[in-house]
Design an enzyme around this catalytic site. Structure first.
Site, PDB file in Angstrom:
ATOM      1  CB  VAL A  94      -0.874   0.066   1.278  1.00 13.35           C
ATOM      2  CG1 VAL A  94      -1.807   1.274   1.227  1.00 13.35           C
ATOM      3  CG2 VAL A  94      -1.745  -1.360   1.378  1.00 13.35           C
ATOM      4  N   PRO A  95       1.227   1.885  -1.135  1.00 17.47           N
ATOM      5  CG  PRO A  95       1.172   2.622  -3.386  1.00 17.47           C
ATOM      6  CD  PRO A  95       0.221   1.531  -2.387  1.00 17.47           C
ATOM      7  CB  CYS A  96       2.279   5.384   2.606  1.00 16.87           C
ATOM      8  SG  CYS A  96       3.300   4.528   3.320  1.00 16.87           S
ATOM      9  CG  HIS A  97       6.737   4.604  -1.590  1.00 18.06           C
ATOM     10  ND1 HIS A  97       6.029   3.298  -1.309  1.00 18.06           N
ATOM     11  CD2 HIS A  97       7.048   4.300  -2.934  1.00 18.06           C
ATOM     12  CE1 HIS A  97       5.927   2.602  -2.457  1.00 18.06           C
ATOM     13  NE2 HIS A  97       6.585   3.274  -3.415  1.00 18.06           N
ATOM     14  NE  ARG A  98       3.706   3.753  -5.934  1.00 19.02           N
ATOM     15  CZ  ARG A  98       2.956   2.677  -6.550  1.00 19.02           C
ATOM     16  NH1 ARG A  98       1.633   2.624  -6.522  1.00 19.02           N
ATOM     17  NH2 ARG A  98       3.717   1.753  -6.809  1.00 19.02           N
TER      18      ARG A  98
END
Length: 133
Positions: A94-98
């Site tokens: 779940v790409p919170c780094h984006r």
């Protein structure tokens, strides 16, 4: 032993853990842009909405916290969105780094800003190809 939703996983192996390991290895090798591992995300309705918005950000792209908040119909909830992102326990899948600051700056990431930069650069390097969804 029957698993209870939201409980800690038991030691050992399972098909889901094997799939997760394989998909993460493909992601880090630049051969995967999305994940198919089943998720059972536990959180409030707001967190769930924020995490679904993260899943909608395409590989190799970024969004601001304000854009993420607007995408869930809560345009004034940027701080709450940031807090929900911080509560994400599966931060590569779940790409919170984006999610970045409105001015394009790197902000908050549990793995540290150098790791966030690396992940964004990694995705940029591998986003020009059509890979495993």
């Amino acid at each position: 032993v029957e698993a209870v939703r939201g409980s800690l996983a038991q030691m050992g192996d399972s098909p889901i853990l094997a799939q997760t390991r394989a998909e993460l290895a493909e992601y880090f090798a630049g051969q995967r842009q999305g994940f198919g591992v089943p998720l059972d995300l536990v959180g409030t309705a707001f967190q769930q909405a924020a995490w679904q918005a993260l899943l909608a950000i395409p590989h190799g792209q970024t969004r601001s916290y304000a854009q993420q908040a607007a995408s869930i119909g809560q345009p004034s909830a940027t701080r709450a969105v940031a807090a929900a992102n911080g509560a994400n326990k599966v931060s590569i899948i779940v790409p919170c780094h984006r999610v970045i600051g409105s001015n394009g700056s790197l902000t908050g990431f549990g793995g540290g800003l150098p790791t966030k930069r690396w992940l964004l650069d990694h995705e940029q390097r591998h986003s020009a190809f059509t890979l495993t969804p």
